[in-house]
Design a protein around this motif. Structure first.
Motif, PDB file in Angstrom:
ATOM      1  N   HIS A 126       0.849  -1.186   0.000  1.00  9.51           N
ATOM      2  CA  HIS A 126       0.000   0.000   0.000  1.00  9.51           C
ATOM      3  C   HIS A 126       0.890   1.244   0.000  1.00  9.51           C
ATOM      4  O   HIS A 126       1.736   1.417   0.885  1.00  9.51           O
ATOM      5  CB  HIS A 126      -0.912   0.018   1.224  1.00  9.51           C
ATOM      6  CG  HIS A 126      -1.954  -1.051   1.196  1.00  9.51           C
ATOM      7  ND1 HIS A 126      -3.226  -0.873   1.711  1.00  9.51           N
ATOM      8  CD2 HIS A 126      -1.939  -2.310   0.706  1.00  9.51           C
ATOM      9  CE1 HIS A 126      -3.933  -1.986   1.548  1.00  9.51           C
ATOM     10  NE2 HIS A 126      -3.160  -2.865   0.941  1.00  9.51           N
ATOM     11  N   VAL A 127       0.709   2.094  -0.988  1.00  7.21           N
ATOM     12  CA  VAL A 127       1.464   3.345  -1.071  1.00  7.21           C
ATOM     13  C   VAL A 127       0.579   4.466  -0.562  1.00  7.21           C
ATOM     14  O   VAL A 127      -0.574   4.603  -0.990  1.00  7.21           O
ATOM     15  CB  VAL A 127       1.907   3.628  -2.520  1.00  7.21           C
ATOM     16  CG1 VAL A 127       2.611   4.965  -2.617  1.00  7.21           C
ATOM     17  CG2 VAL A 127       2.818   2.512  -3.017  1.00  7.21           C
ATOM     18  N   ARG A 128       1.099   5.261   0.352  1.00 10.92           N
ATOM     19  CA  ARG A 128       0.344   6.358   0.941  1.00 10.92           C
ATOM     20  C   ARG A 128       0.845   7.695   0.402  1.00 10.92           C
ATOM     21  O   ARG A 128       2.048   7.878   0.196  1.00 10.92           O
ATOM     22  CB  ARG A 128       0.465   6.346   2.472  1.00 10.92           C
ATOM     23  CG  ARG A 128      -0.006   5.050   3.118  1.00 10.92           C
ATOM     24  CD  ARG A 128      -1.474   4.823   2.888  1.00 10.92           C
ATOM     25  NE  ARG A 128      -1.937   3.589   3.537  1.00 10.92           N
ATOM     26  CZ  ARG A 128      -3.165   3.084   3.369  1.00 10.92           C
ATOM     27  NH1 ARG A 128      -4.010   3.704   2.566  1.00 10.92           N
ATOM     28  NH2 ARG A 128      -3.519   1.972   3.985  1.00 10.92           N
ATOM     29  N   ARG A 129      -0.079   8.608   0.221  1.00  8.60           N
ATOM     30  CA  ARG A 129       0.293   9.928  -0.271  1.00  8.60           C
ATOM     31  C   ARG A 129       1.095  10.669   0.799  1.00  8.60           C
ATOM     32  O   ARG A 129       0.749  10.658   1.983  1.00  8.60           O
ATOM     33  CB  ARG A 129      -0.960  10.723  -0.641  1.00  8.60           C
ATOM     34  CG  ARG A 129      -0.642  12.054  -1.292  1.00  8.60           C
ATOM     35  CD  ARG A 129      -1.883  12.712  -1.833  1.00  8.60           C
ATOM     36  NE  ARG A 129      -1.554  13.987  -2.477  1.00  8.60           N
ATOM     37  CZ  ARG A 129      -2.447  14.766  -3.072  1.00  8.60           C
ATOM     38  NH1 ARG A 129      -3.720  14.394  -3.117  1.00  8.60           N
ATOM     39  NH2 ARG A 129      -2.063  15.898  -3.627  1.00  8.60           N
ATOM     40  N   LEU A 130       2.166  11.324   0.351  1.00  8.86           N
ATOM     41  CA  LEU A 130       3.050  12.078   1.233  1.00  8.86           C
ATOM     42  C   LEU A 130       2.912  13.566   0.956  1.00  8.86           C
ATOM     43  O   LEU A 130       2.315  13.978  -0.047  1.00  8.86           O
ATOM     44  CB  LEU A 130       4.513  11.656   1.001  1.00  8.86           C
ATOM     45  CG  LEU A 130       4.848  10.166   1.105  1.00  8.86           C
ATOM     46  CD1 LEU A 130       6.278   9.932   0.642  1.00  8.86           C
ATOM     47  CD2 LEU A 130       4.654   9.659   2.520  1.00  8.86           C
ATOM     48  N   SER A 131       3.479  14.357   1.819  1.00 12.71           N
ATOM     49  CA  SER A 131       3.593  15.782   1.503  1.00 12.71           C
ATOM     50  C   SER A 131       4.570  15.932   0.336  1.00 12.71           C
ATOM     51  O   SER A 131       5.384  15.036   0.060  1.00 12.71           O
ATOM     52  CB  SER A 131       4.108  16.549   2.711  1.00 12.71           C
ATOM     53  OG  SER A 131       5.450  16.181   3.010  1.00 12.71           O
ATOM     54  N   ASP A 132       4.502  17.050  -0.365  1.00  4.61           N
ATOM     55  CA  ASP A 132       5.435  17.278  -1.468  1.00  4.61           C
ATOM     56  C   ASP A 132       6.880  17.196  -0.982  1.00  4.61           C
ATOM     57  O   ASP A 132       7.753  16.646  -1.666  1.00  4.61           O
ATOM     58  CB  ASP A 132       5.181  18.649  -2.101  1.00  4.61           C
ATOM     59  CG  ASP A 132       3.933  18.667  -2.965  1.00  4.61           C
ATOM     60  OD1 ASP A 132       3.338  17.589  -3.177  1.00  4.61           O
ATOM     61  OD2 ASP A 132       3.555  19.759  -3.427  1.00  4.61           O
ATOM     62  N   GLU A 133       7.140  17.735   0.195  1.00  3.21           N
ATOM     63  CA  GLU A 133       8.501  17.720   0.730  1.00  3.21           C
ATOM     64  C   GLU A 133       8.972  16.289   0.974  1.00  3.21           C
ATOM     65  O   GLU A 133      10.100  15.927   0.617  1.00  3.21           O
ATOM     66  CB  GLU A 133       8.563  18.510   2.027  1.00  3.21           C
ATOM     67  CG  GLU A 133       9.955  18.575   2.633  1.00  3.21           C
ATOM     68  CD  GLU A 133      10.015  19.398   3.907  1.00  3.21           C
ATOM     69  OE1 GLU A 133      11.093  19.424   4.530  1.00  3.21           O
ATOM     70  OE2 GLU A 133       8.986  19.997   4.267  1.00  3.21           O
ATOM     71  N   ASP A 134       8.103  15.461   1.557  1.00  2.00           N
ATOM     72  CA  ASP A 134       8.490  14.079   1.844  1.00  2.00           C
ATOM     73  C   ASP A 134       8.641  13.266   0.557  1.00  2.00           C
ATOM     74  O   ASP A 134       9.526  12.408   0.457  1.00  2.00           O
ATOM     75  CB  ASP A 134       7.466  13.416   2.772  1.00  2.00           C
ATOM     76  CG  ASP A 134       7.566  13.931   4.201  1.00  2.00           C
ATOM     77  OD1 ASP A 134       8.588  14.549   4.538  1.00  2.00           O
ATOM     78  OD2 ASP A 134       6.621  13.715   4.975  1.00  2.00           O
TER      79      ASP A 134
END
Length: 319
Positions: free
Chosen positions: A83-91
């Motif tokens: 499962h891939v989770r959405r990150l902040s742009d920075e992360d």
């Protein structure tokens, strides 16, 4: 229990009696690590089953002529058991930096690297990629599919950033020309055709490829290249990149191989290949597709040395 598929559904599946032999053909991370000191080339012509962040640092410098990268976009997505989770742009940007330096290291001085993105991740790929590569172009391709929206524009395109390691790089524009239907067939004063020919199915002009690709079809259930991978790229897309940016015998590498399209097309076009994939089921699909490519080198939409428009009827006459 898996739903019953339609009779005309040609989506590739792994049969129970195939699993053992297909898995035996894979190169596991443990075998790769244990044998690396004995033979640094034993990872070529292989599907490597493991984590890219573990395997990539072990690959030799300047060992790959062409790299194609279709990383997980910054979305909530399920890839098999992962499962891939959405990150902040920075992360997400920091995650890109975990593997981009190694891609630059393993790429040959004349090599090219193509990295896929959606509209959200495209600026990050550009910003991070230019730290390690020369930026050559941004290709936008029409995905054709996409969910409609009442409050936004339908999302039906993706980007591919074209990077090179230096100013001296491999590129063959004449290998990726597009056979496009002529809507207004001009003639000269003598009545002769100007830059177009007549085929069985109409009048066509052979044009150089641009950085907008509208001739691709996303694999779907009636296409023999289709698998259950949720973000599978068309073989035709990879054929354009491989023909333009490599020579026969060159090593084409994919660090996020998925169901194997990069390796399969490289094999069909007489290139060497290698790819890394952490999901076993996708590795098995990739290996089965590679086995099928031993006897079937057809690439849908590519024939007689040129690419054809989407939904065009291909003439069998010699161009």
């Amino acid at each position: 229990m898996e739903a019953k598929r339609a009779l005309r559904n040609r989506t590739l599946q792994i049969l129970p009696d195939e699993r053992e032999s297909l898995q035996a053909a894979l190169l596991s991370f443990v075998d790769f690590r244990n044998n690396y000191n004995h033979d640094q080339n034993h990872w070529q012509q292989k599907v490597l089953h493991g984590d890219t962040l573990q395997i990539l640092p072990l690959l030799p410098d300047n060992s790959c002529h062409l790299i194609f990268v279709d990383p997980p976009y910054n979305l909530n997505k399920i890839f098999g058991n992962h499962h891939v989770r959405r990150l902040s742009d920075e992360d997400y940007g920091q995650w890109l930096l975990l593997w981009l330096p190694d891609l630059a290291r393993i790429l040959t001085p004349q090599g090219s690297c193509y990295i896929c993105s959606d509209w959200r991740t495209s600026p990050l790929i550009y910003q991070m990629g230019k730290k390690f590569f020369q930026v050559r172009n941004r290709i936008t391709w029409e995905r054709e599919k996409g969910r409609g929206s009442q409050s936004n524009w339908k999302d039906c395109s993706e980007d591919i950033w074209f990077f090179t390691k230096s100013d001296h790089y491999t590129f063959y524009a004449d290998r990726v020309r597009l056979q496009r239907r002529v809507m207004a067939p001009y003639v000269d004063k003598q009545g002769e055709a100007k830059d177009w020919t007549t085929q069985e199915s109409g009048k066509f002009r052979l044009t150089y490829a641009s950085n907008f690709w509208s001739d691709l079809s996303v694999p779907f259930w009636s296409m023999p290249e289709n698998t259950d991978h949720p973000t599978q790229k068309p073989e035709k897309l990879l054929a354009k990149i491989i023909l333009a940016s490599s020579d026969p015998g060159d090593i084409v590498f994919d660090p996020f191989l998925g169901s194997g399209t990069t390796a399969v097309v490289a094999k069909k076009l007489d290139r060497s290949f290698a790819g890394i994939e952490q999901e076993l089921e996708y590795c098995l699909l990739a290996q089965k597709r590679l086995n099928l490519a031993e006897t079937n080198k057809k690439i849908q939409g590519y024939e007689q040395g040129v690419f054809w428009e989407r939904n065009s009827s291909i003439s069998k006459k010699t161009l």
